[in-house]
Motif scaffolding. Structure first.
Motif, short mmCIF file in Angstrom:
data_model
loop_
_atom_site.label_atom_id
_atom_site.label_comp_id
_atom_site.label_asym_id
_atom_site.label_seq_id
_atom_site.Cartn_x
_atom_site.Cartn_y
_atom_site.Cartn_z
N LEU A 173 -8.29 6.89 1.55
CA LEU A 173 -9.35 6.63 2.53
C LEU A 173 -8.88 5.73 3.68
CD1 LEU A 173 -12.43 6.17 0.15
CD2 LEU A 173 -11.76 8.18 1.46
N GLY A 174 -7.61 5.36 3.66
CA GLY A 174 -7.09 4.56 4.77
C GLY A 174 -6.45 3.26 4.29
N LEU A 175 -5.68 2.65 5.20
CA LEU A 175 -4.96 1.41 4.86
C LEU A 175 -5.92 0.27 4.54
CD1 LEU A 175 -2.32 -0.20 4.65
CD2 LEU A 175 -2.36 -0.47 7.14
N PRO A 207 0.84 -1.21 0.00
CA PRO A 207 0.00 0.00 0.00
C PRO A 207 0.88 1.26 0.00
CG PRO A 207 -0.61 -1.52 1.78
CD PRO A 207 0.75 -1.92 1.27
N GLY A 245 -0.68 4.44 -1.01
CA GLY A 245 -1.65 5.47 -1.37
C GLY A 245 -1.71 6.64 -0.39
N LYS A 254 6.70 9.13 -0.92
CA LYS A 254 7.47 8.78 0.30
C LYS A 254 8.29 7.51 0.06
CE LYS A 254 4.97 7.27 3.85
NZ LYS A 254 4.14 7.31 5.07
N GLU A 255 7.69 6.56 -0.65
CA GLU A 255 8.35 5.25 -0.86
C GLU A 255 9.58 5.35 -1.76
OE1 GLU A 255 5.14 5.99 -1.47
OE2 GLU A 255 4.28 5.11 0.34
N GLU A 272 -10.54 7.31 8.75
CA GLU A 272 -10.05 6.42 7.68
C GLU A 272 -10.59 5.00 7.86
OE1 GLU A 272 -5.77 6.65 7.55
OE2 GLU A 272 -5.85 8.55 6.47
#
Ligand code: UTP
Length: 311
Positions: free
Chosen positions: A128-130, A29, A31, A46-47, A246
């Motif tokens: 919207l969250g992990l 993930p 996102g 970031k990755e 989230e």
């Protein structure tokens, strides 16, 4: 109800070990917005931030490869195209390196590539969250198929890859990597509750997202490595927003434990290795120093710089 098998796969009988399906797919993930790293993350994922000379996502992919993962599912977002390019051929650069006889560098780039059809990119259109990010991969994983989730911003330095350790110990259900944290830090993590068992694998009856210290059921925190059963997707399908507004993976896991069937159990796995929270500036800096100290040509430089400036 399927009884949990809490013994390491290494100690399972031949027939039993064969019954536990192999973990072949991993979701990465990516996102999230990475707001703790603004302004750099305004245009750089970031990755893709480097620890010494390798981006975080490369460490994560190498870890998964070492664990036998064959299919890589990248959940990305707007502005994260650099990740796709990173794992693709760069014919022009390769040719220039070959022309200059920089064969070792050319081989390094070649080794990094994921084979055609081995990688798939899915856009998470809104952060919207992990839990939502993982759910985005629902059409690529079977309803009872185990799969890994690797958060690239949790960097784990170990002699045997953390995910490899988990795959070896996995015997069904959901497994999460865990480590003890200080009580004042529990509100940054998913925290296990109702733990039983000793050794590297422990059983938990529940999990709570980012509790306040006074409400924390334990100090056993979930780190960004998971092996989940495909049954989680049907739970994430109807998952409501939780902490921080989230859709939380932790809430989905907690809910799956309430169901009697098919896999109502959660294993915490105490991995061997050092974990760096590279989603925070502090952790990122610590990782940079630690990996730089492992690099022969940088070690002396850091020592003398430290002596000159900080002693
Ligand atoms: P974080 O909580 O670190 O959020 O996400 P973030 O957006 O990446 O960073 P900050 O807090 O704004 O600085 C944990 C992991 O979940 C992924 C992130 O990419 C990270 O690997 N994630 C989070 C998603 O894939 N999608 C989301 O909607 C949220």
């Amino acid at each position: 109800m399927v009884e949990p098998r809490r013994v390491s796969r290494m100690f399972l009988g031949k027939k039993e070990a064969m019954m536990t399906p192999k973990v072949k797919k991993a979701i990465f993930p990516m996102g999230g917005l990475g707001t703790r790293f603004l302004p750099v993350t305004k245009s750089i994922p970031k990755e893709m931030l480097p620890i010494v000379d390798r981006p975080l996502i490369l460490y994560a992919v190498e870890e998964a490869k070492a664990a036998g993962i064959e299919e890589f599912i990248f959940i990305t977002a707007r502005g994260k195209g650099a990740i796709e390019d990173f794992f693709d051929h760069s014919q022009e650069l390769s040719q220039i390196l070959l022309d200059r006889n920089e064969n070792a560098k050319q081989a390094l780039l070649q080794d990094m590539l994921l084979r055609p059809g081995q990688v798939c990119h899915i856009r998470q259109q809104d952060p919207l969250g992990l839990g939502h990010a993982v759910w985005c991969a629902r059409h690529l994983i079977g309803p009872t198929e185990p799969f890994a989730v690797v958060l690239a911003d949790d960097l784990i330095k170990s002699s045997v890859s953390c995910l490899q350790q988990m795959v070896s110990a996995y015997a069904g259900g959901h497994m999460v990597a865990v480590q003890e944290v200080a009580l004042q830090d529990v509100s940054s993590y998913g925290i296990l509750e109702g733990m039983t068992g000793h050794g590297a694998t422990i059983r938990a009856t529940g999990i709570v997202e980012k509790p306040k210290p006074e409400h924390a059921p334990s100090t056993m925190a979930v780190i960004g490595r998971y092996i989940l059963d495909g049954s989680i997707f049907s739970i994430l399908e109807g998952q409501q927003k939780g902490h921080g507004g989230e859709i939380q993976l932790t809430d989905g896991l907690a809910k799956s434990l309430e169901k009697a069937d098919p896999y109502p159990y959660l294993t915490g796995f105490k991995f061997q290795g050092e974990r760096f929270d590279c989603g925070s500036l502090r952790g990122f800096l610590r990782a940079t120093l630690s990996y730089a100290m492992d690099t022969e040509e940088l070690r002396e430089e850091i020592r003398s710089f430290g002596e000159a400036h900080f002693l």
